[in-house]
Design an enzyme around this catalytic site. Structure first.
Site, PDB file in Angstrom:
ATOM      1  N   LYS A  28      18.406  45.766  36.944  1.00 52.05           N
ATOM      2  CA  LYS A  28      19.019  46.937  37.594  1.00 52.05           C
ATOM      3  C   LYS A  28      20.525  46.737  37.737  1.00 52.05           C
ATOM      4  O   LYS A  28      21.319  47.657  37.489  1.00 52.05           O
ATOM      5  CB  LYS A  28      18.369  47.164  38.960  1.00 52.05           C
ATOM      6  CG  LYS A  28      16.887  47.524  38.863  1.00 52.05           C
ATOM      7  CD  LYS A  28      16.177  47.412  40.209  1.00 52.05           C
ATOM      8  CE  LYS A  28      14.684  47.717  40.070  1.00 52.05           C
ATOM      9  NZ  LYS A  28      13.895  47.364  41.245  1.00 52.05           N
TER      10      LYS A  28
ATOM     11  N   LYS B  21      13.622  49.836  33.555  1.00 49.62           N
ATOM     12  CA  LYS B  21      14.849  49.029  33.655  1.00 49.62           C
ATOM     13  C   LYS B  21      14.887  47.904  32.634  1.00 49.62           C
ATOM     14  O   LYS B  21      15.934  47.569  32.093  1.00 49.62           O
ATOM     15  CB  LYS B  21      15.017  48.477  35.072  1.00 49.62           C
ATOM     16  CG  LYS B  21      13.876  47.609  35.545  1.00 49.62           C
ATOM     17  CD  LYS B  21      13.330  48.032  36.879  1.00 49.62           C
ATOM     18  CE  LYS B  21      12.371  49.185  36.718  1.00 49.62           C
ATOM     19  NZ  LYS B  21      11.642  49.551  37.904  1.00 49.62           N
TER      20      LYS B  21
ATOM     21  N   GLY C 191      -0.232  44.310  47.041  1.00 50.79           N
ATOM     22  CA  GLY C 191       0.053  44.965  45.759  1.00 50.79           C
ATOM     23  C   GLY C 191       1.538  45.182  45.524  1.00 50.79           C
ATOM     24  O   GLY C 191       1.937  46.010  44.707  1.00 50.79           O
TER      25      GLY C 191
ATOM     26  N   THR D 172       1.307  54.903  39.059  1.00 47.08           N
ATOM     27  CA  THR D 172       1.765  55.453  40.338  1.00 47.08           C
ATOM     28  C   THR D 172       2.847  56.515  40.147  1.00 47.08           C
ATOM     29  O   THR D 172       2.788  57.594  40.731  1.00 47.08           O
ATOM     30  CB  THR D 172       2.345  54.293  41.184  1.00 47.08           C
ATOM     31  OG1 THR D 172       1.383  53.253  41.215  1.00 47.08           O
ATOM     32  CG2 THR D 172       2.660  54.731  42.582  1.00 47.08           C
ATOM     33  N   VAL D 173       3.830  56.204  39.327  1.00 47.90           N
ATOM     34  CA  VAL D 173       4.977  57.115  39.198  1.00 47.90           C
ATOM     35  C   VAL D 173       4.588  58.369  38.412  1.00 47.90           C
ATOM     36  O   VAL D 173       4.943  59.498  38.776  1.00 47.90           O
ATOM     37  CB  VAL D 173       6.177  56.390  38.538  1.00 47.90           C
ATOM     38  CG1 VAL D 173       7.387  57.319  38.490  1.00 47.90           C
ATOM     39  CG2 VAL D 173       6.520  55.110  39.279  1.00 47.90           C
TER      40      VAL D 173
ATOM     41  N   GLY E 174      14.729  52.842  42.859  1.00 44.56           N
ATOM     42  CA  GLY E 174      13.702  53.853  43.145  1.00 44.56           C
ATOM     43  C   GLY E 174      14.254  55.223  43.473  1.00 44.56           C
ATOM     44  O   GLY E 174      14.873  55.879  42.634  1.00 44.56           O
TER      45      GLY E 174
HETATM   46  N1  HSE Z   1       9.027  45.539  41.915  1.00 43.63           N
HETATM   47  C1  HSE Z   1      10.173  46.334  42.251  1.00 43.63           C
HETATM   48  C2  HSE Z   1      10.535  46.088  43.687  1.00 43.63           C
HETATM   49  C3  HSE Z   1       9.984  47.806  42.052  1.00 43.63           C
HETATM   50  O1  HSE Z   1       9.833  45.366  44.395  1.00 43.63           O
HETATM   51  O2  HSE Z   1      11.538  46.616  44.121  1.00 43.63           O
HETATM   52  C4  HSE Z   1      10.154  48.201  40.631  1.00 43.63           C
HETATM   53  O3  HSE Z   1      11.389  47.799  40.121  1.00 43.63           O
END
Ligand code: HSE
Length: 433
Positions: free
Chosen positions: A212, A112, A194, A19-20, A141
């Site tokens: 994080k 991360k 998802g 995706t990214v 994000g």
């Molecule tokens: N799975 C993470 C979230 C995003 O739901 O914020 C990627 O770190």
């Protein structure tokens, strides 16, 4: 008079076309002119690498060279910056980043887990090789929180950093409340949408958000990244009753990360907490992220935005790429890697009021027993409520005065031996924000 020569294009190598990665390719293609104007030089993609060359991703990768092996990508002469979007805390991602840094490339990563485990060593490796390692996309994000802390807030001594940094957990908790649905049902919904990582425990166990937080702590307090010292508690035991009871008292339940330097060492926690529903943290809905930074001069700063997804995460990657294109070379954690100190982890956390919910046997003396246990553990009761019920069990809610997590743990252990508490009590910290 000669015209100063313009720098050549900044050439990217992208490892990982999920995706990214797709989002980054799109930004580079769609905003080519804007990026070139702002950076003073074109940004181009030389090569890409992913698990499948033929998968339909909705983008044309034919213009870019293809590599099957990420390490080969990191060695290419026509790549200046390696963008690592493969994920994973060891293995290929680590080998890729190490190879890139030792082969004269700057690195931008969204990983991360890799940095939480190896960030200190990788930051040192970048510096000894005169390269830059940046990771805006790894935390919250699309929110430019690293840049805000490393640059805009660089004149502050940070007192505390807090955040809701896992959108999936915030989606689950807010959906439980808005739809009145139990955890298991909303968890399944999140899976179908998802939202969950391949290993859901990374999300609901607090690990992803803990990674994080450990990165923000390093920047905030100039300490070496120490993920193992983050106290982790997931959201799996939060019930719809907890959410409703908290709301009745004017609180929301959030998976909240808190890092602060105390006289007893560095405190890092990623746990479900009650926060006032009137604070921006308490109002945060759905998959959105929020980071709150408290600096000695600036006071409290609140940053809010999308914590995941193609556009937001690619936006963060491109912010780092643009800094590199402009020649801005910032240390990974805001100060030279060898000046990051080893802070002892705070063994006893700062005191707080606690929310305690339990079910008691409805018989004479049960409540008195609980009150005595709390008193003996040094925990003072602020408010208490017993809810109506129609069987032999009485649901009880207690809000305590300030107590440490150790005092609460002691009381909970004794509740278990009391003979009057049915099932597992729930204890949640009420964070002063
Ligand atoms: N799975 C993470 C979230 C995003 O739901 O914020 C990627 O770190």
């Amino acid at each position: 008079m000669s015209t100063p020569s313009r720098p050549g294009p900044l050439r990217l190598g992208i490892a990982g076309l999920g995706t990214v990665g797709v989002g980054v390719v799109k930004i580079v293609a769609q905003h080519a002119d804007l990026l070139a104007l702002r950076a003073g030089r074109p940004i181009t993609i030389s090569a890409v690498c992913a698990t499948s060359r033929t998968k339909d991703r909705g983008i044309d990768i034919a213009p870019y060279a293809w590599e099957d092996d990420p390490v080969a990508l990191a060695r290419r002469d026509d790549v200046d910056v390696v963008i690592e979007l493969m994920g994973g805390e060891n293995g290929a991602a680590k080998a890729l980043v190490e190879t890139a840094l030792t082969h004269g490339k700057d690195v931008v990563t969204a990983n991360k887990a890799l940095l939480a485990r190896h960030g200190n060593a990788l930051a040192r490796l970048a510096e000894t090789n005169g390269r830059t390692l940046r990771f805006e996309a790894a935390v919250a994000g699309g929110i430019p929180v690293i840049k805000s802390m490393v640059e805009g807030l660089a004149g502050n001594r940070v007192k505390r950093v807090m955040g809701v940094m896992n959108g999936t957990c915030n989606y689950i908790l807010t959906r439980m409340e808005s739809a009145g649905l139990p955890y298991d049902v909303v968890f399944e919904e999140a899976r179908k949408l998802g939202y969950l990582e391949a290993d859901p425990n990374l999300d609901v166990g607090g690990i992803d958000a803990g990674h994080k937080l450990s990165l923000l702590s390093a920047i905030a307090f100039g300490t070496a990244v120490d993920f193992d010292a983050v106290v982790l508690q997931g959201i799996g035991a939060i019930s719809i009753d907890d959410i409703k009871l908290a709301r009745d008292m004017g609180y929301s339940i959030k998976l909240l990360g808190v890092a602060q330097m105390t006289g007893r060492g560095l405190e890092q926690r990623m746990t479900p907490c009650l926060v006032p529903e009137t604070h921006p943290l308490g109002q945060l809905q759905g998959g959105t992220n929020m980071v709150v930074v408290e600096g000695d001069s600036v006071g409290q700063i609140v940053l809010r935005g999308a914590g995941a997804g193609e556009g937001p995460t690619a936006s963060a990657v491109m912010g780092d790429v643009m800094d590199i294109a402009r020649g801005l070379r910032l240390p990974t954690f805001g100060q030279p890697a060898d000046t990051l100190t080893e802070a002892p982890a705070a063994v006893v956390g700062t005191g707080a009021s606690w929310y305690l919910r339990m079910t008691l046997l409805d018989k004479p003396g049960a409540l008195a027993k609980i009150a005595t246990i709390l008193g003996d553990a040094g925990v003072s009761i602020d408010r208490m409520r017993q809810y109506s019920h129609d069987d032999a069990h009485a649901p009880v809610l207690i809000v305590t005065h300030k107590a440490t997590s150790d005092d609460i743990a002691l009381a909970l252990a004794r509740f278990g031996e009391s003979g009057v508490v049915v099932g597992q009590p729930m204890a949640l910290r009420i964070e002063e924000v």
